[in-house]
Design a protein around this motif. Structure first.
Motif, PDB file in Angstrom:
ATOM      1  N   ASP A  93       4.250  -0.039   0.880  1.00 43.00           N
ATOM      2  CA  ASP A  93       3.687   0.411   2.142  1.00 43.00           C
ATOM      3  C   ASP A  93       2.359   1.313   1.703  1.00 43.00           C
ATOM      4  OD1 ASP A  93       4.518   2.847   0.774  1.00 43.00           O
ATOM      5  OD2 ASP A  93       6.521   3.027   1.784  1.00 43.00           O
ATOM      6  N   GLU A  94       1.793   1.826   2.979  1.00 44.37           N
ATOM      7  CA  GLU A  94       0.482   2.474   2.633  1.00 44.37           C
ATOM      8  C   GLU A  94       0.593   3.621   1.829  1.00 44.37           C
ATOM      9  OE1 GLU A  94      -2.579   4.783   5.578  1.00 44.37           O
ATOM     10  OE2 GLU A  94      -1.248   3.628   6.544  1.00 44.37           O
ATOM     11  N   ALA A  95       1.885   4.566   1.871  1.00 34.59           N
ATOM     12  CA  ALA A  95       1.835   5.513   0.846  1.00 34.59           C
ATOM     13  C   ALA A  95       1.817   5.061  -0.640  1.00 34.59           C
ATOM     14  CB  ALA A  95       3.096   6.138   1.120  1.00 34.59           C
ATOM     15  N   ALA A  96       2.464   3.977  -1.016  1.00 37.67           N
ATOM     16  CA  ALA A  96       2.210   3.364  -2.415  1.00 37.67           C
ATOM     17  C   ALA A  96       0.822   3.161  -2.522  1.00 37.67           C
ATOM     18  CB  ALA A  96       3.045   2.265  -2.331  1.00 37.67           C
ATOM     19  N   THR A  97       0.042   2.667  -1.752  1.00 34.67           N
ATOM     20  CA  THR A  97      -1.178   1.944  -1.874  1.00 34.67           C
ATOM     21  C   THR A  97      -2.140   3.343  -2.062  1.00 34.67           C
ATOM     22  OG1 THR A  97      -0.931   0.027  -0.588  1.00 34.67           O
ATOM     23  CG2 THR A  97      -3.514   0.703  -1.046  1.00 34.67           C
ATOM     24  N   LEU A  98      -1.722   4.488  -1.431  1.00 43.65           N
ATOM     25  CA  LEU A  98      -2.489   5.688  -1.494  1.00 43.65           C
ATOM     26  C   LEU A  98      -2.422   6.167  -2.676  1.00 43.65           C
ATOM     27  CD1 LEU A  98      -2.042   7.323   2.025  1.00 43.65           C
ATOM     28  CD2 LEU A  98      -4.089   6.491   1.008  1.00 43.65           C
ATOM     29  N   ALA A  99      -0.831   6.197  -3.149  1.00 45.12           N
ATOM     30  CA  ALA A  99      -0.703   6.710  -4.492  1.00 45.12           C
ATOM     31  C   ALA A  99      -1.283   5.948  -5.802  1.00 45.12           C
ATOM     32  CB  ALA A  99       0.856   6.553  -4.740  1.00 45.12           C
ATOM     33  N   LEU A 100      -1.458   4.596  -5.734  1.00 40.95           N
ATOM     34  CA  LEU A 100      -2.169   3.780  -6.797  1.00 40.95           C
ATOM     35  C   LEU A 100      -3.473   4.316  -7.013  1.00 40.95           C
ATOM     36  CD1 LEU A 100      -1.867   1.330  -8.810  1.00 40.95           C
ATOM     37  CD2 LEU A 100      -2.587   0.016  -6.600  1.00 40.95           C
ATOM     38  N   GLY A 101      -4.226   4.266  -5.736  1.00 39.63           N
ATOM     39  CA  GLY A 101      -5.565   4.657  -5.758  1.00 39.63           C
ATOM     40  C   GLY A 101      -5.466   6.260  -6.317  1.00 39.63           C
ATOM     41  N   GLY A 102      -4.755   7.174  -5.998  1.00 35.76           N
ATOM     42  CA  GLY A 102      -4.796   8.498  -6.666  1.00 35.76           C
ATOM     43  C   GLY A 102      -4.449   8.440  -8.059  1.00 35.76           C
TER      44      GLY A 102
ATOM     45  N   LEU B  28     -13.425  -4.663  -4.912  1.00 34.54           N
ATOM     46  CA  LEU B  28     -12.154  -4.647  -4.327  1.00 34.54           C
ATOM     47  C   LEU B  28     -11.929  -5.891  -3.580  1.00 34.54           C
ATOM     48  CD1 LEU B  28     -12.262  -0.832  -2.719  1.00 34.54           C
ATOM     49  CD2 LEU B  28     -10.898  -1.923  -4.716  1.00 34.54           C
ATOM     50  N   GLN B  29     -10.952  -6.584  -3.928  1.00 35.06           N
ATOM     51  CA  GLN B  29     -10.981  -8.233  -3.313  1.00 35.06           C
ATOM     52  C   GLN B  29      -9.745  -8.029  -2.358  1.00 35.06           C
ATOM     53  OE1 GLN B  29     -13.546 -10.874  -6.534  1.00 35.06           O
ATOM     54  NE2 GLN B  29     -11.176 -10.901  -6.526  1.00 35.06           N
ATOM     55  N   GLY B  30      -9.676  -8.803  -1.354  1.00 33.28           N
ATOM     56  CA  GLY B  30      -8.597  -9.248  -0.603  1.00 33.28           C
ATOM     57  C   GLY B  30      -9.013  -9.529   0.636  1.00 33.28           C
ATOM     58  N   ASP B  31      -8.039 -10.153   1.520  1.00 38.78           N
ATOM     59  CA  ASP B  31      -8.181 -10.288   3.001  1.00 38.78           C
ATOM     60  C   ASP B  31      -8.369  -9.053   3.759  1.00 38.78           C
ATOM     61  OD1 ASP B  31      -8.167 -13.024   2.479  1.00 38.78           O
ATOM     62  OD2 ASP B  31      -5.988 -13.197   2.969  1.00 38.78           O
ATOM     63  N   LEU B  32      -8.959  -9.253   5.131  1.00 37.95           N
ATOM     64  CA  LEU B  32      -9.018  -8.179   6.175  1.00 37.95           C
ATOM     65  C   LEU B  32      -7.404  -7.425   6.022  1.00 37.95           C
ATOM     66  CD1 LEU B  32     -11.188  -9.594   8.771  1.00 37.95           C
ATOM     67  CD2 LEU B  32     -11.852  -7.813   7.238  1.00 37.95           C
ATOM     68  N   GLY B  33      -7.448  -6.216   6.032  1.00 38.27           N
ATOM     69  CA  GLY B  33      -6.074  -5.630   6.157  1.00 38.27           C
ATOM     70  C   GLY B  33      -5.450  -5.574   5.102  1.00 38.27           C
ATOM     71  N   ALA B  34      -5.788  -5.746   3.875  1.00 37.18           N
ATOM     72  CA  ALA B  34      -5.094  -5.941   2.427  1.00 37.18           C
ATOM     73  C   ALA B  34      -4.816  -4.664   1.874  1.00 37.18           C
ATOM     74  CB  ALA B  34      -5.636  -7.268   1.713  1.00 37.18           C
ATOM     75  N   GLY B  35      -5.814  -3.545   2.264  1.00 39.46           N
ATOM     76  CA  GLY B  35      -5.671  -2.047   1.795  1.00 39.46           C
ATOM     77  C   GLY B  35      -6.570  -1.564   0.894  1.00 39.46           C
ATOM     78  N   LYS B  36      -7.734  -2.103   1.017  1.00 35.99           N
ATOM     79  CA  LYS B  36      -8.986  -1.946   0.223  1.00 35.99           C
ATOM     80  C   LYS B  36      -9.460  -0.420   0.329  1.00 35.99           C
ATOM     81  CE  LYS B  36     -11.239  -5.763   1.396  1.00 35.99           C
ATOM     82  NZ  LYS B  36     -10.277  -6.581   2.282  1.00 35.99           N
TER      83      LYS B  36
ATOM     84  N   ARG C  17      -9.193   5.371  -0.124  1.00 39.47           N
ATOM     85  CA  ARG C  17      -8.821   6.781   0.336  1.00 39.47           C
ATOM     86  C   ARG C  17      -7.768   7.701  -0.668  1.00 39.47           C
ATOM     87  NH1 ARG C  17      -6.933   5.096   4.964  1.00 39.47           N
ATOM     88  NH2 ARG C  17      -8.658   5.132   5.877  1.00 39.47           N
ATOM     89  N   GLY C  18      -6.885   6.870  -1.483  1.00 41.49           N
ATOM     90  CA  GLY C  18      -6.156   7.291  -2.207  1.00 41.49           C
ATOM     91  C   GLY C  18      -6.973   7.659  -3.485  1.00 41.49           C
TER      92      GLY C  18
ATOM     93  N   THR D  63      -1.319  -9.412   0.520  1.00 45.36           N
ATOM     94  CA  THR D  63      -0.392  -9.292   1.365  1.00 45.36           C
ATOM     95  C   THR D  63       0.779 -10.054   0.669  1.00 45.36           C
ATOM     96  OG1 THR D  63      -0.460 -10.890   2.955  1.00 45.36           O
ATOM     97  CG2 THR D  63      -1.305  -8.777   3.326  1.00 45.36           C
ATOM     98  N   GLU D  64       2.189  -9.395   0.457  1.00 44.30           N
ATOM     99  CA  GLU D  64       3.289  -9.947  -0.105  1.00 44.30           C
ATOM    100  C   GLU D  64       4.388  -9.488   0.444  1.00 44.30           C
ATOM    101  OE1 GLU D  64       5.214  -9.475  -4.428  1.00 44.30           O
ATOM    102  OE2 GLU D  64       3.393 -10.765  -4.508  1.00 44.30           O
ATOM    103  N   GLU D  65       5.582 -10.260   0.939  1.00 47.54           N
ATOM    104  CA  GLU D  65       6.922  -9.418   1.452  1.00 47.54           C
ATOM    105  C   GLU D  65       6.630  -8.423   1.764  1.00 47.54           C
ATOM    106  OE1 GLU D  65       8.991 -10.026  -2.178  1.00 47.54           O
ATOM    107  OE2 GLU D  65       8.475 -11.769  -2.771  1.00 47.54           O
ATOM    108  N   GLY D  66       5.993  -8.204   3.194  1.00 46.10           N
ATOM    109  CA  GLY D  66       5.906  -6.994   3.750  1.00 46.10           C
ATOM    110  C   GLY D  66       5.335  -6.044   3.071  1.00 46.10           C
ATOM    111  N   GLY D  67       4.505  -5.774   1.915  1.00 50.31           N
ATOM    112  CA  GLY D  67       3.842  -4.989   1.514  1.00 50.31           C
ATOM    113  C   GLY D  67       2.582  -5.579   0.866  1.00 50.31           C
ATOM    114  N   ARG D  68       2.268  -5.238  -0.157  1.00 47.75           N
ATOM    115  CA  ARG D  68       0.956  -5.520  -0.987  1.00 47.75           C
ATOM    116  C   ARG D  68       1.200  -5.745  -2.539  1.00 47.75           C
ATOM    117  NH1 ARG D  68      -0.657  -1.795   2.733  1.00 47.75           N
ATOM    118  NH2 ARG D  68      -2.205  -2.506   4.237  1.00 47.75           N
ATOM    119  N   ARG D  69       0.325  -6.689  -3.190  1.00 45.70           N
ATOM    120  CA  ARG D  69       0.566  -6.643  -4.427  1.00 45.70           C
ATOM    121  C   ARG D  69      -0.817  -6.531  -4.968  1.00 45.70           C
ATOM    122  NH1 ARG D  69       3.553  -7.340  -8.483  1.00 45.70           N
ATOM    123  NH2 ARG D  69       5.529  -7.896  -7.078  1.00 45.70           N
ATOM    124  N   CYS D  70      -1.147  -5.638  -5.827  1.00 44.11           N
ATOM    125  CA  CYS D  70      -2.467  -5.245  -6.463  1.00 44.11           C
ATOM    126  C   CYS D  70      -2.378  -5.778  -7.912  1.00 44.11           C
ATOM    127  CB  CYS D  70      -2.651  -3.817  -6.357  1.00 44.11           C
ATOM    128  SG  CYS D  70      -4.472  -3.239  -7.142  1.00 44.11           S
ATOM    129  N   SER D  71      -3.201  -6.426  -8.350  1.00 45.02           N
ATOM    130  CA  SER D  71      -3.570  -6.670  -9.737  1.00 45.02           C
ATOM    131  C   SER D  71      -4.872  -6.253 -10.031  1.00 45.02           C
ATOM    132  CB  SER D  71      -3.417  -8.296 -10.146  1.00 45.02           C
ATOM    133  OG  SER D  71      -4.686  -9.043  -9.307  1.00 45.02           O
TER     134      SER D  71
END
Length: 163
Positions: free
Chosen positions: A13-22, A36-44, A49-50, A132-140
Motif C-alpha cells: 500500500d501507499e504507507a509501505a511505499t512512503l516507508a521505503l522512501g523514508g 525513478l522508473q515505472g508506469d503512471l501511478g506506480a508510486g514514484k 514524498r517518503g 504494480t503487482e497483486e494490488g500493490g507495487r514491487r520496487c527493485s
C-alpha cells in the motif's frame, strides 16, 4: 555479488511505499542521481514524498509533472531536486531548460521518466523500478555506480532482515 538479481520488495500500500522512501533517506548520499522508473501511478512521487519525509522535510511534496522540477532544501546544506520528464517532446528540452545547472556536489537528483531526456540526462547511480503487482507495487533497486553499490548492499541486508 554482481551476479545477484536486483533486490526487490513488495509494497502492499501507499504507507509501505512512503516507508521505503523514508528508509532510503538513511542510505542516499549527495551527490547522486536516481532514476525513478515505472508506469503512471506506480508510486514514484509517493516514494519521493517518503524520502523527503525521511530527510526531515515536513512541507508539501508536489509532483513535478507541470513544473518539470521541484527543489527541496535539506539539512546539512543539501538539496533534493525531483524532476519529471514525462512531458518532454524532445530530449533537447533538457538542455534548453538548463537543468544541468542543478547537479552539484550537494544535490540528490531524482528523475522520473529519464529516457525522455535522452543523452542529456546524467548517468544514474541508482535505478528504482516500481511496478504494480497483486494490488500493490514491487520496487527493485539497482546500483549503477561503485558509490551506489554500498547503499544497495546495505538495503539488501535490511530487506532480508525485515521480510
Amino acid at each position: 555479488m554482481a551476479d545477484l538479481p536486483p533486490p526487490s520488495v513488495f509494497l502492499p500500500d501507499e504507507a509501505a511505499t512512503l516507508a521505503l522512501g523514508g528508509a532510503w533517506a538513511q542510505l542516499l548520499r549527495a551527490p547522486c542521481v536516481v532514476y525513478l522508473q515505472g508506469d503512471l501511478g506506480a508510486g514514484k512521487t509517493t516514494f519521493t514524498r517518503g524520502l523527503l519525509h525521511g530527510f526531515g522535510h515536513r512541507g508539501t511534496v508536489k509532483s513535478p509533472t507541470y513544473a518539470l522540477v521541484e527543489s527541496y532544501r535539506l539539512p546539512q546544506e543539501r538539496v533534493l531536486h525531483h524532476f519529471d520528464l514525462y512531458r518532454f517532446a524532445d530530449p533537447s528540452e533538457w538542455e534548453d531548460a538548463g537543468l544541468d545547472d542543478l547537479f552539484a556536489d550537494n544535490s540528490i537528483c531524482l528523475i522520473e521518466w529519464p529516457l525522455q531526456g535522452g543523452e542529456f540526462v546524467p548517468a544514474a547511480d541508482y535505478v528504482f523500478d516500481l511496478r504494480t503487482e497483486e494490488g500493490g507495487r514491487r520496487c527493485s533497486v539497482s546500483a549503477l555506480s561503485a558509490a551506489a553499490e554500498e547503499g544497495v548492499e546495505l538495503w539488501r541486508a535490511s530487506v532480508a532482515a525485515d521480510y
